[in-house]
Design a protein around this motif. Structure first.
Motif, PDB file in Angstrom:
ATOM      1  N   GLU A 200      74.387  44.354  10.481  1.00 36.25           N
ATOM      2  CA  GLU A 200      74.274  43.724  11.795  1.00 36.25           C
ATOM      3  C   GLU A 200      73.640  44.637  12.831  1.00 36.25           C
ATOM      4  O   GLU A 200      73.212  44.171  13.900  1.00 36.25           O
ATOM      5  CB  GLU A 200      75.648  43.279  12.278  1.00 36.25           C
ATOM      6  N   ASN A 201      73.527  45.935  12.546  1.00 37.63           N
ATOM      7  CA  ASN A 201      72.928  46.847  13.519  1.00 37.63           C
ATOM      8  C   ASN A 201      71.470  46.515  13.799  1.00 37.63           C
ATOM      9  O   ASN A 201      70.972  46.765  14.890  1.00 37.63           O
ATOM     10  CB  ASN A 201      73.041  48.287  13.017  1.00 37.63           C
ATOM     11  N   ILE A 202      70.772  45.961  12.817  1.00 40.24           N
ATOM     12  CA  ILE A 202      69.381  45.576  13.034  1.00 40.24           C
ATOM     13  C   ILE A 202      69.301  44.511  14.127  1.00 40.24           C
ATOM     14  O   ILE A 202      68.463  44.580  15.037  1.00 40.24           O
ATOM     15  CB  ILE A 202      68.747  45.062  11.731  1.00 40.24           C
ATOM     16  N   ILE A 203      70.196  43.522  14.065  1.00 39.62           N
ATOM     17  CA  ILE A 203      70.233  42.490  15.096  1.00 39.62           C
ATOM     18  C   ILE A 203      70.665  43.093  16.423  1.00 39.62           C
ATOM     19  O   ILE A 203      70.096  42.781  17.480  1.00 39.62           O
ATOM     20  CB  ILE A 203      71.194  41.347  14.690  1.00 39.62           C
ATOM     21  N   ARG A 208      69.526  44.163  21.963  1.00 36.23           N
ATOM     22  CA  ARG A 208      69.649  45.020  23.132  1.00 36.23           C
ATOM     23  C   ARG A 208      68.287  45.294  23.758  1.00 36.23           C
ATOM     24  O   ARG A 208      68.131  45.261  24.988  1.00 36.23           O
ATOM     25  CB  ARG A 208      70.317  46.345  22.754  1.00 36.23           C
ATOM     26  N   ARG A 209      67.277  45.536  22.927  1.00 38.01           N
ATOM     27  CA  ARG A 209      65.937  45.805  23.455  1.00 38.01           C
ATOM     28  C   ARG A 209      65.355  44.562  24.125  1.00 38.01           C
ATOM     29  O   ARG A 209      64.664  44.649  25.140  1.00 38.01           O
ATOM     30  CB  ARG A 209      65.028  46.289  22.325  1.00 38.01           C
ATOM     31  N   LEU A 210      65.629  43.383  23.559  1.00 40.90           N
ATOM     32  CA  LEU A 210      65.160  42.143  24.178  1.00 40.90           C
ATOM     33  C   LEU A 210      65.809  41.951  25.536  1.00 40.90           C
ATOM     34  O   LEU A 210      65.138  41.603  26.523  1.00 40.90           O
ATOM     35  CB  LEU A 210      65.472  40.959  23.259  1.00 40.90           C
ATOM     36  N   ILE A 214      64.160  41.260  29.329  1.00 40.80           N
ATOM     37  CA  ILE A 214      64.175  39.953  29.993  1.00 40.80           C
ATOM     38  C   ILE A 214      65.307  39.785  30.999  1.00 40.80           C
ATOM     39  O   ILE A 214      65.259  38.872  31.821  1.00 40.80           O
ATOM     40  CB  ILE A 214      64.251  38.796  28.969  1.00 40.80           C
ATOM     41  N   GLU A 215      66.299  40.647  30.949  1.00 35.77           N
ATOM     42  CA  GLU A 215      67.449  40.507  31.832  1.00 35.77           C
ATOM     43  C   GLU A 215      67.363  41.458  33.022  1.00 35.77           C
ATOM     44  O   GLU A 215      66.923  42.606  32.881  1.00 35.77           O
ATOM     45  CB  GLU A 215      68.752  40.787  31.071  1.00 35.77           C
ATOM     46  N   THR A 216      67.799  41.018  34.179  1.00 40.75           N
ATOM     47  CA  THR A 216      67.894  41.888  35.345  1.00 40.75           C
ATOM     48  C   THR A 216      68.983  42.919  35.144  1.00 40.75           C
ATOM     49  O   THR A 216      68.829  44.095  35.475  1.00 40.75           O
ATOM     50  CB  THR A 216      68.184  41.057  36.609  1.00 40.75           C
ATOM     51  N   ASP A 217      70.091  42.474  34.572  1.00 41.54           N
ATOM     52  CA  ASP A 217      71.217  43.349  34.256  1.00 41.54           C
ATOM     53  C   ASP A 217      71.573  43.143  32.782  1.00 41.54           C
ATOM     54  O   ASP A 217      72.347  42.240  32.450  1.00 41.54           O
ATOM     55  CB  ASP A 217      72.414  43.034  35.151  1.00 41.54           C
ATOM     56  N   PRO A 218      71.025  43.968  31.868  1.00 40.15           N
ATOM     57  CA  PRO A 218      71.254  43.772  30.437  1.00 40.15           C
ATOM     58  C   PRO A 218      72.727  43.802  30.031  1.00 40.15           C
ATOM     59  O   PRO A 218      73.113  43.165  29.055  1.00 40.15           O
ATOM     60  CB  PRO A 218      70.495  44.941  29.789  1.00 40.15           C
TER      61      PRO A 218
END
Length: 239
Positions: A200-203, A208-210, A214-218
């Motif tokens: 699951e670390n790949i996902i 997290r990088r996505l 795209i997020e203002t506050d990841p």
């Protein structure tokens, strides 16, 4: 039998002596390197080029990450990272520098072979020609996020966002299925188009990088929400 050429970069001779002969029995042609400098030399001198590189991160003389940067400066050959380190930072670093997959030590030879086959298959995949008329609604707006399905372009609050192919694939999966919950296994099967082996670390790394893009506050995502113990879903309805 396979005619694919592999470069196995591993300083632990016991692992090389286990992995190499097994892959040769599977029909692969295996070249061995036992440190970073030797790996770079054999990569640069290879003719024809290798079809896939199995790369340990912890190497003498030159680190696996340095070797990976050298490889990526000259080639898009699939690289499968091996490492005894199980930290999330190492996995993010390996994938962020251009590795195609990651396998933690200890690993099974059957899984390693499956990962190799999958990586080579993806590298040789050819996108079929478009024969149908594109759908009219190619731009999907979600709050301040705009996703163009035809040009693969993404904007956040009017600013272009550069995504990798995997990151775009994950985002596309969610924006085309708003409100639907996806498990990590379903995300991997859909975006990687391969069976999920439970890493699951790949996902986690790609998600997290996505979110960072795209997020203002990841840490408090507005778009792709985490359902702990279940998976993820797009909470905002697209326009």
């Amino acid at each position: 039998m396979s005619s694919y050429r592999l470069l196995l970069v591993e300083d632990d001779h016991s692992i090389s002596e286990m992995v190499g002969p097994y892959l040769e029995k599977e029909g692969y042609s295996v070249t061995y390197a036992y440190d970073g400098l030797e790996a770079e030399h054999k990569f640069q001198q290879a003719d024809p080029a290798f079809d896939l590189i199995i790369l340990d991160l912890m190497l003498p003389h030159r680190s696996g990450m340095d070797v990976l940067q050298t490889i990526r400066a000259a080639s898009l050959v699939p690289v499968l990272i091996l490492s005894a380190k199980d930290g999330e930072v190492d996995k993010a670093l390996g994938l962020g520098f251009g590795a195609d997959d990651y396998l933690s030590k200890p690993f099974s030879l059957i899984e390693l072979t499956a990962r190799i086959k999958a990586a080579i298959r993806r590298a040789n995949y050819t996108v079929p020609p478009v024969t149908s008329t594109p759908a009219k609604d190619q731009r999907i707006e979600i709050g301040g996020l705009v996703v163009d399905m035809e040009t693969y372009e993404v904007e956040r609050e009017g600013t272009p966002v550069r995504l990798t192919s995997k990151e775009f694939g994950i985002l596309k999966l969610f924006v085309t299925h708003p409100g639907r919950v996806f498990t990590k296994a379903q995300i991997y099967a859909s975006v990687w188009n391969d069976p999920y082996y439970g890493d699951e670390n790949i996902i986690n790394v790609h998600m997290r990088r996505l979110r960072e893009k795209i997020e203002t506050d990841p840490s408090n995502p507005q778009y792709i929400k985490t359902l702990w113990g279940i998976g993820y879903k797009l909470e905002v309805e697209p326009k």
